[in-house]
Design an enzyme around this catalytic site. Structure first.
Site, PDB file in Angstrom:
ATOM      1  N   ARG A  42     -59.169 -62.162  47.724  1.00 46.28           N
ATOM      2  CA  ARG A  42     -58.232 -62.729  48.713  1.00 46.28           C
ATOM      3  C   ARG A  42     -57.249 -61.612  49.037  1.00 46.28           C
ATOM      4  NH1 ARG A  42     -54.013 -66.917  46.855  1.00 46.28           N
ATOM      5  NH2 ARG A  42     -52.614 -65.150  47.150  1.00 46.28           N
TER       6      ARG A  42
ATOM      7  N   HIS B  19     -51.599 -66.216  49.982  1.00 48.97           N
ATOM      8  CA  HIS B  19     -52.298 -67.483  50.249  1.00 48.97           C
ATOM      9  C   HIS B  19     -52.119 -67.925  51.699  1.00 48.97           C
ATOM     10  CE1 HIS B  19     -53.747 -71.551  49.811  1.00 48.97           C
ATOM     11  NE2 HIS B  19     -52.599 -72.006  50.271  1.00 48.97           N
TER      12      HIS B  19
ATOM     13  N   TYR C 263     -46.569 -63.362  42.712  1.00 48.67           N
ATOM     14  CA  TYR C 263     -47.229 -63.629  41.429  1.00 48.67           C
ATOM     15  C   TYR C 263     -48.340 -62.626  41.140  1.00 48.67           C
ATOM     16  CZ  TYR C 263     -49.721 -65.760  45.247  1.00 48.67           C
ATOM     17  OH  TYR C 263     -50.313 -65.951  46.461  1.00 48.67           O
TER      18      TYR C 263
HETATM   19  C1  LIG Z   1     -55.230 -82.421  46.662  1.00 49.22           C
HETATM   20  C2  LIG Z   1     -54.356 -81.231  46.910  1.00 49.22           C
HETATM   21  N1  LIG Z   1     -53.660 -80.672  45.912  1.00 49.22           N
HETATM   22  C3  LIG Z   1     -52.908 -79.574  46.147  1.00 49.22           C
HETATM   23  C4  LIG Z   1     -52.837 -79.045  47.408  1.00 49.22           C
HETATM   24  C5  LIG Z   1     -51.990 -77.818  47.671  1.00 49.22           C
HETATM   25  N2  LIG Z   1     -52.887 -76.681  47.875  1.00 49.22           N
HETATM   26  C6  LIG Z   1     -53.179 -76.228  49.115  1.00 49.22           C
HETATM   27  S1  LIG Z   1     -54.243 -74.950  49.092  1.00 49.22           S
HETATM   28  C7  LIG Z   1     -54.293 -74.954  47.413  1.00 49.22           C
HETATM   29  C8  LIG Z   1     -55.089 -73.938  46.654  1.00 49.22           C
HETATM   30  C9  LIG Z   1     -56.536 -74.028  46.876  1.00 49.22           C
HETATM   31  O1  LIG Z   1     -57.143 -72.950  46.245  1.00 49.22           O
HETATM   32  P1  LIG Z   1     -58.676 -72.678  46.426  1.00 49.22           P
HETATM   33  O2  LIG Z   1     -59.414 -73.954  46.482  1.00 49.22           O
HETATM   34  O3  LIG Z   1     -59.078 -71.702  45.385  1.00 49.22           O
HETATM   35  O4  LIG Z   1     -58.769 -72.021  47.893  1.00 49.22           O
HETATM   36  P2  LIG Z   1     -58.220 -70.616  48.390  1.00 49.22           P
HETATM   37  O5  LIG Z   1     -56.947 -70.909  49.126  1.00 49.22           O
HETATM   38  O6  LIG Z   1     -58.007 -69.752  47.199  1.00 49.22           O
HETATM   39  O7  LIG Z   1     -59.262 -70.062  49.295  1.00 49.22           O
HETATM   40  C10 LIG Z   1     -53.499 -75.961  46.886  1.00 49.22           C
HETATM   41  C11 LIG Z   1     -53.309 -76.213  45.442  1.00 49.22           C
HETATM   42  C12 LIG Z   1     -53.568 -79.656  48.437  1.00 49.22           C
HETATM   43  N3  LIG Z   1     -53.569 -79.180  49.682  1.00 49.22           N
HETATM   44  N4  LIG Z   1     -54.333 -80.733  48.174  1.00 49.22           N
END
Ligand SMILES: Cc1ncc(C[n+]2csc(CCOP(=O)(O)OP(=O)(O)O)c2C)c(N)n1
Ligand SMILES: [Mg+2]
Length: 349
Positions: A246, A250, A258
């Site tokens: 990545r 984010h 972090y």
């Molecule tokens: C059910 C839920 N919990 C928490 C969140 C907050 N949230 C948004 S994106 C994210 C991280 C997702 O990480 P990942 O699935 O690894 O995808 P990446 O962004 O790393 O591609 C979180 C915790 C959310 N949108 N929905």
């Protein structure tokens, strides 16, 4: 008896994947600029994931197989035929955004004609939908496959396990593709799961699991094609883990504090685009000046799209509650710029 030989990668496919990746990167770049200018509200992009997304989407039958993506899947969207113009309409929250009428975050696609299911902000919520689509294909006697992309963070959600379990029990035609960048916003992989590889979990659902270098276009395409063929031929679901960097924070709302400078540099050094560019150049499939032209033209195309999108009106306040219930038809179709007359994403020979 020896294994049957793997069919070759179609002629020109790697170059088409690269072209779509260059265009995706140009949209990504522009969206970050727009967010810094205060014009795009909340930006999440694919940087580092593009090759994994596009090379896997290239293995499906466009418009026949269904796509269940998450917010980072700009490369999947563009590979399947979503235009940069439409992504910018969404990113700039314009009323003409065909996916949500400008009422969603960036990259919340929803396209019945391209068979892209509505992207959910609640992570992993779309994974049971993909399994439902696969079940529906089975019931209807169709040979379509449901393709489902998600992140490693989503892999820790309960819905993911329920969905994979059901797919395994009924041997449904679905391909699970986990884009593992080892971060869920700021949470590192080791705090999300006690196994090293998301693909290790496949055996719990009696499906094949494979971990693939998601920066290697050929490896991603080949592994996905095998999984799609297995699903289409009645062989059931598969779980592919695509290991990716990545490269950005984010989102535009995240300071990336972090991670150490070394971790950020390592992610940038794993950028899959220079890697594919180098492969194409070494194999004589791309000349340096052609590449420079492609990058320049992609930037020009996206800037022109941005100008058009910026000129479009914001959504009408009285439409704020539309599309929430059945029987409430979507706003009229989007008028695409002429350059998209024959646009079919990565499938465009
Ligand atoms: C059910 C839920 N919990 C928490 C969140 C907050 N949230 C948004 S994106 C994210 C991280 C997702 O990480 P990942 O699935 O690894 O995808 P990446 O962004 O790393 O591609 C979180 C915790 C959310 N949108 N929905
Ligand atoms: Mg992640």
């Amino acid at each position: 008896m020896s294994e049957p030989a793997e069919p070759p990668i179609p002629d020109g496919l790697l170059l088409r994947i690269y072209r779509v990746a260059v265009l995706t990167r140009a949209v990504d770049h522009q969206l970050w600029l727009l967010s810094r200018q205060g014009r795009a509200g909340f930006v999440l992009t694919a940087r580092g994931h593009e090759i994994a997304q596009i090379a896997s989407a290239a293995a499906m039958r466009r418009g026949h197989d269904s796509a269940w993506c998450y917010y980072r899947d700009m490369g999947v969207g563009i590979a399947l035929g979503v235009t940069p113009y439409e992504i910018l309409l969404g990113g700039l929250a314009r009323g003409a955004d065909p996916h949500s009428g400008g009422r969603q975050l960036t990259m919340h696609l929803s396209s019945p004609s391209l068979r892209i299911g509505s992207i959910s902000s609640a992570i992993a919520a779309h994974i049971p939908h993909a399994v439902g689509a696969a079940y529906a294909a089975r019931v209807r006697g169709e040979d379509s496959v449901a393709m489902c992309w998600f992140g490693d963070g989503a892999a820790s959600e309960g819905a993911t396990h329920e969905a994979m379990n059901l797919a395994g029990v009924h041997r449904l035609p679905v391909v699970f593709l986990c884009e593992n960048n080892r971060l869920a916003i700021s949470v590192p992989l080791a705090l999300q799961m006690p196994v090293e590889r998301v693909s290790d979990r496949a055996s719990a659902y009696a499906m094949p699991g494979e971990s693939v270098d998601g920066t290697d276009a050929e490896a991603v395409f080949t592994a996905t094609r095998a999984a799609v063929e297995r699903a289409r031929g009645g062989g059931g679901p598969s779980l592919l883990e695509l290991r990716v960097p990545r490269i950005t924070p984010h989102s535009s709302q995240d300071d990336d504090a972090y991670r150490s400078d070394e971790q950020r540099a390592a992610a940038a050094a794993a950028d899959p685009l220079p890697r594919l560019r180098q492969t194409l150049i070494e194999r004589g499939m791309l000349a340096v000046d052609e590449d420079e032209r492609m990058v320049r033209e992609a930037r020009e195309q996206v800037v022109a799209d941005e100008d058009l999108a910026l000129a479009m009106p914001e959504p009408l306040p009285e439409r704020a509650r539309r599309w929430l219930y059945a029987g409430d038809p979507p706003q009229g179709g989007v008028t695409l710029p002429a350059r998209y007359a024959n646009w079919t994403g990565v499938f465009d020979g």
